[in-house]
Design a protein around this motif. Structure first.
Motif, short mmCIF file in Angstrom:
data_model
loop_
_atom_site.label_atom_id
_atom_site.label_comp_id
_atom_site.label_asym_id
_atom_site.label_seq_id
_atom_site.Cartn_x
_atom_site.Cartn_y
_atom_site.Cartn_z
N MET A 1 12.39 -4.34 12.30
CA MET A 1 11.10 -4.14 12.96
C MET A 1 10.11 -3.54 11.96
SD MET A 1 9.62 -4.58 15.88
CE MET A 1 8.12 -4.08 16.73
N ILE A 2 8.90 -4.09 11.94
CA ILE A 2 7.87 -3.62 11.03
C ILE A 2 7.21 -2.38 11.61
CG2 ILE A 2 5.77 -4.25 9.80
CD1 ILE A 2 8.27 -5.84 9.02
N SER A 3 7.20 -1.32 10.83
CA SER A 3 6.59 -0.08 11.29
C SER A 3 5.12 -0.03 10.90
CB SER A 3 7.32 1.12 10.69
OG SER A 3 7.19 1.14 9.28
N GLY A 4 4.41 0.97 11.45
CA GLY A 4 3.00 1.14 11.11
C GLY A 4 2.80 1.48 9.65
N ASP A 5 3.72 2.25 9.08
CA ASP A 5 3.62 2.59 7.66
C ASP A 5 3.78 1.35 6.78
OD1 ASP A 5 3.24 5.23 8.29
OD2 ASP A 5 5.36 5.78 8.07
N ASP A 6 4.70 0.46 7.16
CA ASP A 6 4.87 -0.78 6.39
C ASP A 6 3.61 -1.62 6.43
OD1 ASP A 6 7.50 -0.07 5.82
OD2 ASP A 6 8.29 -1.07 7.61
N PHE A 7 3.02 -1.73 7.61
CA PHE A 7 1.80 -2.51 7.75
C PHE A 7 0.67 -1.90 6.93
CE2 PHE A 7 -2.17 -3.66 9.91
CZ PHE A 7 -2.04 -5.04 9.97
N TYR A 8 0.57 -0.56 6.94
CA TYR A 8 -0.49 0.11 6.19
C TYR A 8 -0.29 -0.07 4.67
CZ TYR A 8 -3.60 3.82 4.56
OH TYR A 8 -4.59 4.53 3.92
N LYS A 9 0.95 -0.08 4.22
CA LYS A 9 1.22 -0.29 2.81
C LYS A 9 0.76 -1.67 2.36
CE LYS A 9 5.23 1.03 1.28
NZ LYS A 9 6.70 1.05 0.99
N VAL A 10 1.00 -2.67 3.20
CA VAL A 10 0.56 -4.03 2.86
C VAL A 10 -0.96 -4.09 2.80
CG1 VAL A 10 0.51 -6.42 3.67
CG2 VAL A 10 2.62 -5.09 3.84
N MET A 11 -1.62 -3.46 3.75
CA MET A 11 -3.08 -3.48 3.76
C MET A 11 -3.65 -2.74 2.55
SD MET A 11 -3.81 -5.32 6.30
CE MET A 11 -5.57 -5.07 6.33
N CYS A 12 -2.99 -1.68 2.11
CA CYS A 12 -3.46 -0.94 0.95
C CYS A 12 -3.38 -1.76 -0.33
CB CYS A 12 -2.64 0.35 0.77
SG CYS A 12 -3.03 1.64 1.97
N SER A 13 -2.45 -2.70 -0.39
CA SER A 13 -2.34 -3.54 -1.59
C SER A 13 -3.27 -4.74 -1.54
CB SER A 13 -0.89 -4.01 -1.76
OG SER A 13 -0.53 -4.86 -0.69
N MET A 14 -3.62 -5.21 -0.36
CA MET A 14 -4.41 -6.43 -0.24
C MET A 14 -5.90 -6.17 -0.07
SD MET A 14 -2.15 -8.56 -0.79
CE MET A 14 -3.23 -9.96 -0.64
N VAL A 15 -6.29 -5.13 0.63
CA VAL A 15 -7.71 -4.87 0.88
C VAL A 15 -8.49 -4.70 -0.42
CG1 VAL A 15 -9.34 -3.19 1.84
CG2 VAL A 15 -7.42 -3.99 3.21
N PRO A 16 -7.99 -3.98 -1.44
CA PRO A 16 -8.75 -3.90 -2.70
C PRO A 16 -9.03 -5.26 -3.34
CG PRO A 16 -7.07 -2.19 -2.64
CD PRO A 16 -6.81 -3.08 -1.48
N LEU A 17 -8.09 -6.19 -3.23
CA LEU A 17 -8.32 -7.52 -3.79
C LEU A 17 -9.44 -8.24 -3.04
CD1 LEU A 17 -4.64 -8.74 -4.43
CD2 LEU A 17 -6.27 -7.79 -6.07
N TYR A 18 -9.40 -8.18 -1.74
CA TYR A 18 -10.45 -8.82 -0.94
C TYR A 18 -11.78 -8.09 -1.09
CZ TYR A 18 -7.40 -12.17 1.35
OH TYR A 18 -6.56 -13.23 1.60
#
Length: 588
Positions: A1-18
């Protein structure tokens, strides 16, 4: 199960690129900070330095002796399955259509690019690393190595083969091409993609064998024998024009003629023939993309008119040297004939014909140009590569596979069905030469090979890179990801439409990219025994947005670039929610 912390980690790596992509888009579209020429300079830096050095950085740090065999086998198997399926579909459609199969090859190349070649370097490494951990960086680098060395090279082979077959089909229709025994390519001809005006000169010997020389139309003058006519029979000195890169025989536009009429005209004309064509004034012309290519753009001198049209009104004193003008099979150039003797013979059908000794012909491709004036009727300007960042009115996707006035629609299927090709060894030699020259001018080729060689040496004998070199590379590679996304934002801002190929085709392309790709990858992964997190990583990697390099090739060769452009631009926008959806579903 994907936790909120896992989702936030993904967003932290992708949002700077976008964010980098959004800033670039706003800088051109809303704030008007950069002009297209300035964007071209940025893209050249990204293509020649940032992305190749970034690629070298990742590949050189990857241990090639610990490559995941199953993961690589799954990726390779998925691509082979796509190629086999598309090849069978292409063969079936060719037999049903009764044509030469050119359309089947076109779609094979495009669909293979869309379904199997994602943007792994820029998007895959940071995304998968944040989703599944550090070990996925090594997996993604292995995919990048295979893409750069094997799959992009294979894609380039397919593009050059298509360009060569189009050249042969249009200039040597029917069984004529079977007599070609050798192609001689000048050193300054890098590709047959149509970016530069090319001249092909063919020479027929007494045994019926044809030798073809391919050169740039401005690289060298035609044979001195052909030009000696102007010095002995004409009172004027021809002045070359730089409006289109055309030579004497490419000025003027007689009406088109069919190939069988041209063959009859050749038989009644003479020994030394030169013919050529140039693009019509209304044809779409635009500079090709310079992204991920090392071809430096250049500004051409101020256009000047040619005085070659004066040849039409010049009086020739001797009837033996009277030039004969006949129609060109390409419909937009002149054929110049100089009368010599010819020999009558009988063909297989016992019908009289003609054989011409040492027949020499030349044709010119239109190349890529920019039209002067708003109405498109002005003088043709010098060519300039401004990279993928074009003006709002400059996005005119071309297809050089169709030359205006070459043939009628009714005669085309019959001619394609009867089309013969040179011997396999002749075609293989031509394609390998072109592919080798193309790769030799691509900095990504050198960065991938050098990175792989260094990693083999480094991890075999434990040799570390000197800090002086290491940090010099690191300072540019650290900016590579951000600059690559910034360049994509500039490219998006200068396009007249995000969906350039139409809604229907865009929907099909997105379905192939984000549904068919992951399904095929999951089937291949299961077949080779890939399980667990590596299986999840393989599926998400297959759902990444469209790669940049296939779009660059499509733009350069004029093959469905609108579809690939939509895949790059629109795919970047929808890839983040799509990959996150796969990430969540696979984590349930």
């Amino acid at each position: 199960m994907i936790s909120g912390d896992d989702f936030y980690k993904v967003m932290c790596s992708m949002v700077p690129l976008y964010f980098a992509m959004l800033v670039a888009y706003a800088s051109v579209k809303w704030w008007k900070i950069f002009t297209p020429e300035q964007c071209s300079g940025i893209n050249r830096f990204v293509a020649v330095f940032a992305v190749p050095i970034l690629s070298f950085h990742f590949i050189s740090q990857n241990n090639p002796y610990q490559m995941d065999t199953k993961f690589i086998l799954a990726d390779t198997l998925s691509k082979i399955l796509v190629l086999l399926f598309l090849s069978m579909s292409s063969s079936t459609s060719s037999r049903r259509g009764g044509g030469g199969g050119g359309g089947g090859l076109d779609w094979l190349i495009t669909l293979f690019s869309v379904s199997t070649l994602p943007n792994t370097l820029v998007m895959g490494i940071p995304l998968l690393k944040s989703m599944y951990g550090e070990f996925t960086q090594s997996l993604m680098v292995q995919i990048v190595v295979l893409q750069c060395i094997i799959w992009y090279t294979l894609l380039l082979v397919l593009f050059e083969y298509r360009a060569a077959t189009l050249l042969i089909r249009d200039q040597f229709p029917g069984s004529t091409a079977a007599a070609i025994t050798k192609f001689e390519i000048d050193g300054d001809v890098i590709s047959l993609d149509g970016r530069d005006p090319l001249t092909a000169e063919s020479q027929l010997d007494g045994n019926g064998r044809i030798r073809v020389r391919i050169r740039r139309s401005t690289s060298s003058a035609p044979d001195s024998a052909a030009l000696s006519l102007s010095s002995s029979s004409f009172a004027i000195t021809p002045r070359a024009s730089n409006l289109s890169g055309a030579e004497i025989y490419s000025v003027g536009t007689p009406p088109p003629m069919r190939p069988h009429e041209f063959n009859h005209a050749i038989a009644n004309a003479s020994a030394d023939l030169f013919f050529g064509y140039r693009a019509a004034a209304g044809s779409p012309c635009g500079p090709p993309s310079g992204y991920a290519s090392s071809d430096a753009y250049s500004l051409q001198p101020t256009p000047r008119a040619s005085n070659f049209n004066e040849l039409d009104t010049t009086t020739v004193t001797t009837t033996a040297n009277t030039p004969t003008w006949i129609r060109s099979p390409v419909g937009s150039g002149k054929v110049f004939g100089h009368h010599h003797h010819h020999h009558q013979h009988y063909n297989n059908n016992n019908k009289p014909g003609f054989s011409v000794v040492n027949l020499k012909m030349a044709w010119e491709s239109p190349g890529i140009c920019q039209q002067g004036g708003d109405d498109g009727g002005g003088e043709r300007q010098g060519c300039k590569d401004v990279g993928p960042v074009l003006g709002e009115k400059d996005l005119s996707f071309r297809n050089n596979s169709k030359f205006t006035g070459t043939e009628d629609a009714d005669s085309k299927p019959v001619e394609e069905a009867n089309q013969e090709m040179p011997r396999a060894l002749v075609m293989v030699r031509l394609i390998l030469i072109m592919v080798g020259r193309k790769l030799s001018r691509n900095p990504n080729t050198y960065s991938s090979i050098l990175g792989l060689l260094w990693s083999l040496i480094s991890f075999k004998w434990g040799v570390g890179m000197p800090n002086l070199v290491k940090y010099s590379i690191k300072i540019i590679s650290d900016a590579g990801l951000g600059m690559a996304m910034f360049s994509l934002g500039l490219f998006m801002a200068l396009q007249p439409s995000i969906i350039a190929c139409g809604t229907k085709m865009a929907t099909i392309g997105m379905a192939i990219r984000f549904l068919s790709g992951p399904i095929l990858m999951s089937a291949a992964s299961v077949a080779v025994g890939l399980r667990g997190i590596k299986l999840h990583a393989a599926i998400v990697q297959a759902a990444l947005p469209q790669g940049i390099v296939p779009f660059v090739f499509a733009r350069e060769y004029g093959l469905h670039p609108d579809i690939l452009s939509t895949g790059v631009i629109f795919g970047m926008l929808v890839s983040l929610p799509v990959t996150l959806l796969y990430y969540i579903l696979l984590g349930l």
